[in-house]
Design a protein around this motif. Structure first.
Motif, PDB file in Angstrom:
ATOM      1  N   LEU A   1     120.254  54.381  84.798  1.00 36.30           N
ATOM      2  CA  LEU A   1     121.437  54.236  83.965  1.00 36.30           C
ATOM      3  C   LEU A   1     122.638  54.893  84.618  1.00 36.30           C
ATOM      4  O   LEU A   1     123.752  54.346  84.632  1.00 36.30           O
ATOM      5  CB  LEU A   1     121.180  54.840  82.577  1.00 36.30           C
ATOM      6  CG  LEU A   1     122.363  54.779  81.599  1.00 36.30           C
ATOM      7  CD1 LEU A   1     122.854  53.361  81.421  1.00 36.30           C
ATOM      8  CD2 LEU A   1     121.963  55.367  80.245  1.00 36.30           C
ATOM      9  N   THR A   2     122.413  56.068  85.191  1.00 40.72           N
ATOM     10  CA  THR A   2     123.508  56.760  85.889  1.00 40.72           C
ATOM     11  C   THR A   2     124.021  55.904  87.041  1.00 40.72           C
ATOM     12  O   THR A   2     125.240  55.778  87.250  1.00 40.72           O
ATOM     13  CB  THR A   2     123.018  58.118  86.420  1.00 40.72           C
ATOM     14  OG1 THR A   2     122.525  58.899  85.319  1.00 40.72           O
ATOM     15  CG2 THR A   2     124.144  58.862  87.117  1.00 40.72           C
TER      16      THR A   2
ATOM     17  N   PHE B   1     122.332  56.915  76.586  1.00 44.39           N
ATOM     18  CA  PHE B   1     120.914  57.192  76.857  1.00 44.39           C
ATOM     19  C   PHE B   1     120.034  57.065  75.615  1.00 44.39           C
ATOM     20  O   PHE B   1     118.909  57.564  75.600  1.00 44.39           O
ATOM     21  CB  PHE B   1     120.719  58.585  77.482  1.00 44.39           C
ATOM     22  CG  PHE B   1     121.427  58.770  78.786  1.00 44.39           C
ATOM     23  CD1 PHE B   1     120.801  58.454  79.980  1.00 44.39           C
ATOM     24  CD2 PHE B   1     122.726  59.238  78.824  1.00 44.39           C
ATOM     25  CE1 PHE B   1     121.447  58.617  81.197  1.00 44.39           C
ATOM     26  CE2 PHE B   1     123.389  59.402  80.032  1.00 44.39           C
ATOM     27  CZ  PHE B   1     122.743  59.083  81.223  1.00 44.39           C
TER      28      PHE B   1
ATOM     29  N   ILE C   1     118.586  50.417  76.552  1.00 43.95           N
ATOM     30  CA  ILE C   1     119.179  51.751  76.429  1.00 43.95           C
ATOM     31  C   ILE C   1     120.694  51.606  76.446  1.00 43.95           C
ATOM     32  O   ILE C   1     121.236  50.858  77.282  1.00 43.95           O
ATOM     33  CB  ILE C   1     118.727  52.652  77.595  1.00 43.95           C
ATOM     34  CG1 ILE C   1     117.201  52.725  77.672  1.00 43.95           C
ATOM     35  CG2 ILE C   1     119.313  54.049  77.473  1.00 43.95           C
ATOM     36  CD1 ILE C   1     116.681  53.410  78.911  1.00 43.95           C
TER      37      ILE C   1
ATOM     38  N   CYS D   1     114.561  61.133  85.953  1.00 49.03           N
ATOM     39  CA  CYS D   1     115.366  61.646  84.826  1.00 49.03           C
ATOM     40  C   CYS D   1     116.128  62.893  85.252  1.00 49.03           C
ATOM     41  O   CYS D   1     115.615  63.732  86.010  1.00 49.03           O
ATOM     42  CB  CYS D   1     114.462  61.967  83.639  1.00 49.03           C
ATOM     43  SG  CYS D   1     113.614  60.516  82.956  1.00 49.03           S
TER      44      CYS D   1
ATOM     45  N   LYS E   1     116.376  59.716  72.922  1.00 53.96           N
ATOM     46  CA  LYS E   1     116.923  59.661  74.272  1.00 53.96           C
ATOM     47  C   LYS E   1     115.844  59.096  75.214  1.00 53.96           C
ATOM     48  O   LYS E   1     114.653  59.377  75.056  1.00 53.96           O
ATOM     49  CB  LYS E   1     117.337  61.050  74.747  1.00 53.96           C
ATOM     50  CG  LYS E   1     118.459  61.679  73.924  1.00 53.96           C
ATOM     51  CD  LYS E   1     119.757  60.889  74.036  1.00 53.96           C
ATOM     52  CE  LYS E   1     120.884  61.552  73.244  1.00 53.96           C
ATOM     53  NZ  LYS E   1     122.130  60.762  73.293  1.00 53.96           N
ATOM     54  N   CYS E   2     116.289  58.321  76.191  1.00 51.30           N
ATOM     55  CA  CYS E   2     115.330  57.652  77.070  1.00 51.30           C
ATOM     56  C   CYS E   2     114.470  58.648  77.844  1.00 51.30           C
ATOM     57  O   CYS E   2     113.291  58.389  78.105  1.00 51.30           O
ATOM     58  CB  CYS E   2     116.055  56.706  78.029  1.00 51.30           C
ATOM     59  SG  CYS E   2     117.276  57.508  79.076  1.00 51.30           S
ATOM     60  N   HIS E   3     115.052  59.802  78.210  1.00 51.45           N
ATOM     61  CA  HIS E   3     114.278  60.775  78.975  1.00 51.45           C
ATOM     62  C   HIS E   3     113.259  61.513  78.120  1.00 51.45           C
ATOM     63  O   HIS E   3     112.438  62.269  78.633  1.00 51.45           O
ATOM     64  CB  HIS E   3     115.206  61.768  79.672  1.00 51.45           C
ATOM     65  CG  HIS E   3     116.215  62.411  78.753  1.00 51.45           C
ATOM     66  ND1 HIS E   3     115.883  63.410  77.888  1.00 51.45           N
ATOM     67  CD2 HIS E   3     117.534  62.149  78.581  1.00 51.45           C
ATOM     68  CE1 HIS E   3     116.967  63.770  77.205  1.00 51.45           C
ATOM     69  NE2 HIS E   3     117.982  63.020  77.608  1.00 51.45           N
TER      70      HIS E   3
ATOM     71  N   CYS F   1     118.815  58.372  88.485  1.00 53.53           N
ATOM     72  CA  CYS F   1     118.540  57.754  87.185  1.00 53.53           C
ATOM     73  C   CYS F   1     119.173  56.357  87.161  1.00 53.53           C
ATOM     74  O   CYS F   1     120.343  56.194  87.506  1.00 53.53           O
ATOM     75  CB  CYS F   1     119.113  58.614  86.066  1.00 53.53           C
ATOM     76  SG  CYS F   1     119.158  57.783  84.462  1.00 53.53           S
TER      77      CYS F   1
ATOM     78  N   SER G   1     109.161  59.519  80.234  1.00 55.30           N
ATOM     79  CA  SER G   1     110.016  60.133  81.254  1.00 55.30           C
ATOM     80  C   SER G   1     109.390  59.994  82.637  1.00 55.30           C
ATOM     81  O   SER G   1     108.210  59.697  82.780  1.00 55.30           O
ATOM     82  CB  SER G   1     110.222  61.614  80.935  1.00 55.30           C
ATOM     83  OG  SER G   1     108.977  62.300  80.936  1.00 55.30           O
TER      84      SER G   1
END
Length: 832
Positions: free
Chosen positions: A275-276, A234, A230, A268, A258-260, A273, A264
């Motif tokens: 990535l966050t 995202f 990703i 998310c 988008k990944c979400h 998350c 999911s």
């Protein structure tokens, strides 16, 4: 001025001639004023003047052009020398550059001859200046096919081609040949430059990169875990096959989304998350969550997010790894369920499980036992269970750890009132390499009780076997005494004094027979004739007799159940039980008291059976016989059912009354218990299994006198005195008798007289062949043969062999001659 006039020669010449004329005129005027000079002087003057006059012309038309030519030539020479120097510098510079090129370089003229080779070319292919390239390098007589130099000569362009050069046993060389045309100042191609670039390392590196990429791609796509890449926005960049299977989403559907929106989960759109979090500075994130598939179903996963960076270290996004833990979760649920079941079973069976280390420290105890013994943290096992300060004697833990084998010991826990347990100690090694033991602690309180009951039952069984054996032998003896005594009495007249003696002998024999019947009852080997009876009716009918037995100073009360208590029993034996218990109660109350007999319906369930240690689930009739007498201590209660045990004075009791009661109840598949304490009276409780059928009507006994006969009878009896008695009685009544001493002798005699014999009298237990076996063989020869069986002992064998089925006659030893003759006539006349 010269510089200016030099641009206009005619004008300059006019000016020169005018100037010369003026100067010459002035000089001549001046000379004229002088005294005369010689002619030669005028001649020199004229010549000088002519030279002067001709000098400019000579300068401009001869000398200056010559000087200019010389100057120009010198300048040209200088320029040439400078050009040559420059060219040499360039040549040297070019040569230096060519030599410094890290690739072999050769210059080939249009005749394909080498005109130059740099050092690398010479080192790689040898020095071949002036030689034709394809002969020198390839050893060919003609040009190479697809030669790049030839192509450059033809079209004037640069040509490159990659080729492989073998080199011995090692891997081949990968090279790129680049040919470019070399032109002269007119643009004519005069030669070609060939550069041979070795790209072996590059090619091998490229192959390695391709292989590594293929390996990584294969690893990525065949990984057991689902994986996706990703970016920081995202967006899904890539997914592997497992991810596609897990999520139910194809590559085409996933990439760019988008990944979400793909697979999911609860993290998310939250700060958790992955990535966050990685964008926030973390390098790795791991958590457990349920991810939603395309079809809406959910899969439990362990999600691992790791930063994904480029070659420059800049963050591109994350790599997410999804480990499907569905099976793990199912296993956890199964383990949880098994643990709950195990804890339930342990609790239900009063079994405890603990884990103890080599220092006797408690590591674990199951919840049920922890409720009893409390928190084991930081405590030694001997402190926890035994309230001791040191290891218990006979502890199985040291032996189990030393021998690495399972040990079984029995211990008594101090808590809960000295609770007996069986400890199975199982050594094992944990993941850290520590040796521990698991103890399975089984509460054996009930087992100990059952063992005591079993020992008591085995003792009673042993005594019963002894009593039964004695009774059997006595029955044979009593049969002879009663039989011959009866015959003797019949021969003595009524007024003979000896008749009284014989009568006493017969009375004593009958008392002895009663004792043997009591012994057989205790050993459960007497013959019973069970029928469906109502216990309430038996007790009600017997109440008057029981009142006479106990006397007037003891009050008798009966409380009978409202419902009929139907059991399968021999009513005579039930009466015997009640009379014996009543007699015992009377003897326990010499100063009077009360006796209560009550009946009620009982239901045995699993809890009752578990608590008391006996019984089969179902309805039972309960008979309680309660007195207010002296009672008994524990030691007496444990022995009261043993034969010949009595608390009465010498000569006032045989010790067989309660033994007979015990045997009768056991023979009726029932149970009997006694509850008593000194000074608090005694209660006997009898449990008999209920049935639902109605009462069978009893036929009145036949009291008629036995008739005589003339038939032939075969008597098989191993006891010689009983055999002689039987033969004597039968022959005295007119019968013809053949006698045999065992089963085989009986078969021999029958075969010799099979047409004469009309009745068999067979002892059940005989050597070589028992009575039933003899009868079965004879019946094959004479199916209509009639038989009477006799026995004083083995009721179990009689029932097992089916002897008491309808159609068979049976006589219990000891028996009187009248009983024998009556039974013979009944069988012969088919009156059974």
């Amino acid at each position: 001025m010269l510089h200016m006039t030099s641009k206009s020669p005619v004008r300059l010449l006019v000016i020169i001639f005018f100037s010369v004329f003026v100067v010459e005129t002035s000089i001549m005027f001046f000379l004229s004023t002088l005294p005369p000079v010689p002619t030669w002087m005028w001649a020199m003057f004229d010549a000088t003047l002519l030279v002067i006059l001709l000098s400019p012309a000579l300068y401009f038309f001869v000398l200056r052009p010559l000087m200019q030519h010389i100057s120009e030539r010198k300048l040209a020479e200088e320029a040439l020398r400078a050009a040559l120097r420059t060219a040499e510098d360039e040549r040297l510079k070019s040569k230096s550059i060519i030599e410094s090129i890290g690739e072999p370089l050769g210059i080939i003229d249009t005749d394909f001859r080498f005109v130059y080779q740099n050092k690398l070319h010479r080192d790689s292919f040898g020095e071949h200046l002036g030689e034709i390239c394809y002969k020198a390098i390839k050893n060919r007589d003609e040009g190479c096919e697809g030669c790049q130099i030839a192509e450059s000569f033809r079209d004037g362009n640069i040509h490159s081609k990659e080729r492989t050069v073998p080199r011995g046993k090692g891997p081949p060389l990968y090279v790129v040949n680049t040919a470019s045309p070399l032109r002269d100042s007119t643009g004519k191609i005069v030669a070609g430059i060939e550069i041979i670039r070795d790209i072996t390392e590059w090619r091998l590196a490229e192959e390695a990169i391709k292989l590594a990429h293929a390996e990584l791609d294969q690893i990525f796509n065949t990984a057991a875990d689902g994986m996706r890449l990703i970016d920081k926005d995202f967006n899904v960049l890539r997914i592997n096959n497992t991810f596609s299977t897990l999520s139910g989403v194809s590559r085409e559907e996933a990439i760019g989304e988008k990944c979400h929106e793909v697979f999911s989960g609860p993290m998310c759109f939250t700060p958790d998350c992955p990535l966050t979090r990685i964008l926030g500075g973390e390098n790795r994130v791991e958590y457990e969550a349920e991810k939603e598939r395309k079809d809406g179903s959910k899969i439990p996963c362990i999600v691992t997010g790791t930063s994904f960076r480029g070659p420059d270290g800049q963050l591109i996004g994350i790599i997410e790894d999804f480990k499907d833990i569905t099976i793990h979760k199912q296993a956890e649920e199964e383990v949880k369920s098994l643990k709950q079941q195990m804890e339930f079973i342990l609790g239900a069976t009063k079994t405890g499980l603990d884990i103890i280390d080599s220092e006797f420290n408690m590591r674990y105890i199951d919840p049920e036992w922890q409720k009893i013994y409390g928190d084991p943290t930081g405590r030694k096992c001997y402190e926890y269970y035994m309230e001791r300060s040191e290891m218990c004697p006979g502890c199985g833990i040291p032996k189990a750890l030393e021998t690495k084998t399972i040990t079984v010991t029995e211990e008594v826990l101090v808590k809960e009132g000295n609770r007996p347990i069986q400890v199975t100690t199982i050594p094992f090694q944990n993941e850290k390499g520590e040796w521990l033991v698991a103890e399975v602690n089984v509460d054996i309180t009930e087992r100990k009780k059952l063992e005591e009951q079993l020992l008591q039952a085995q003792k009673m069984e042993a005594v019963g076997q002894l009593a039964g054996g004695i009774a059997h032998d006595f029955n044979n003896i009593l049969t002879v005494i009663i039989g011959f005594g009866t015959l003797l009495k019949a021969e003595i007249s009524r007024d003979d004094p000896l008749r009284t003696n014989v009568t006493q002998i017969l009375h004593a024999s009958e008392r002895a027979a009663s004792l043997t019947q009591a012994l057989l009852a205790f050993s459960r080997k007497q013959i019973i004739n069970p029928k469906i009876v109502n216990l309430n009716e038996i007790i009600a009918a017997l109440k008057k007799l029981l009142s006479r037995i106990i006397g007037e100073d003891i009050e008798l009360a009966t409380f009978l159940a409202d419902e009929a208590l139907m059991v399968m029993a021999d009513s005579t034996h039930m009466e015997q039980v009640l009379m014996n218990l009543t007699t015992n109660a009377r003897d326990a109350m010499p100063d009077g008291g009360s006796l209560t007999i009550r009946t009620e319906l009982m239901q045995f369930d699993h809890e009752y059976i578990k608590a008391h240690g006996y019984g089969i689930p179902g309805p039972y009739a309960l008979i309680s016989v309660e007195d207010t007498g002296q009672g008994m201590d524990v030691e007496t209660r444990e022995k009261i059912f043993e034969p010949f045990f009595t608390t009465k004075e010498m000569g006032k009791g045989t010790g067989l009354g309660l033994a007979m009661v015990y045997g009768i109840i056991k023979q009726h598949d029932g149970y009997i218990n006694v509850y008593s304490e000194p000074g608090k009276g005694t209660t006997f409780k009898i449990y008999l299994p209920l049935i639902k059928s109605g009462v069978e009507e009893e036929k009145p006994a036949d009291l008629s006198v036995a008739e005589r006969g003339t038939e032939t009878v075969l008597v098989a009896e191993d006891d010689v005195q009983v055999r002689d008695l039987t033969k004597c009685v039968l022959e005295g009544s007119g019968y013809q008798v053949l006698d045999a001493e065992d089963g085989e002798d009986a078969m021999r005699i029958f075969k010799e007289n099979k047409d004469r014999i009309q009745l068999l009298i067979l002892d059940v237990v005989m050597p070589k062949k028992n009575g039933k076996e003899v009868y079965d063989e004879i019946k094959k020869i004479r199916p209509d043969m009639k038989a009477i069986f006799t026995s004083g002992y083995n009721a179990e064998l009689i029932h097992k062999k089916g002897i008491l089925e309808k159609g068979f006659g049976f006589i219990v030893k000891p028996s009187s001659p009248q009983e024998l003759l009556k039974k013979v006539r009944e069988v012969l006349d088919n009156r059974l």
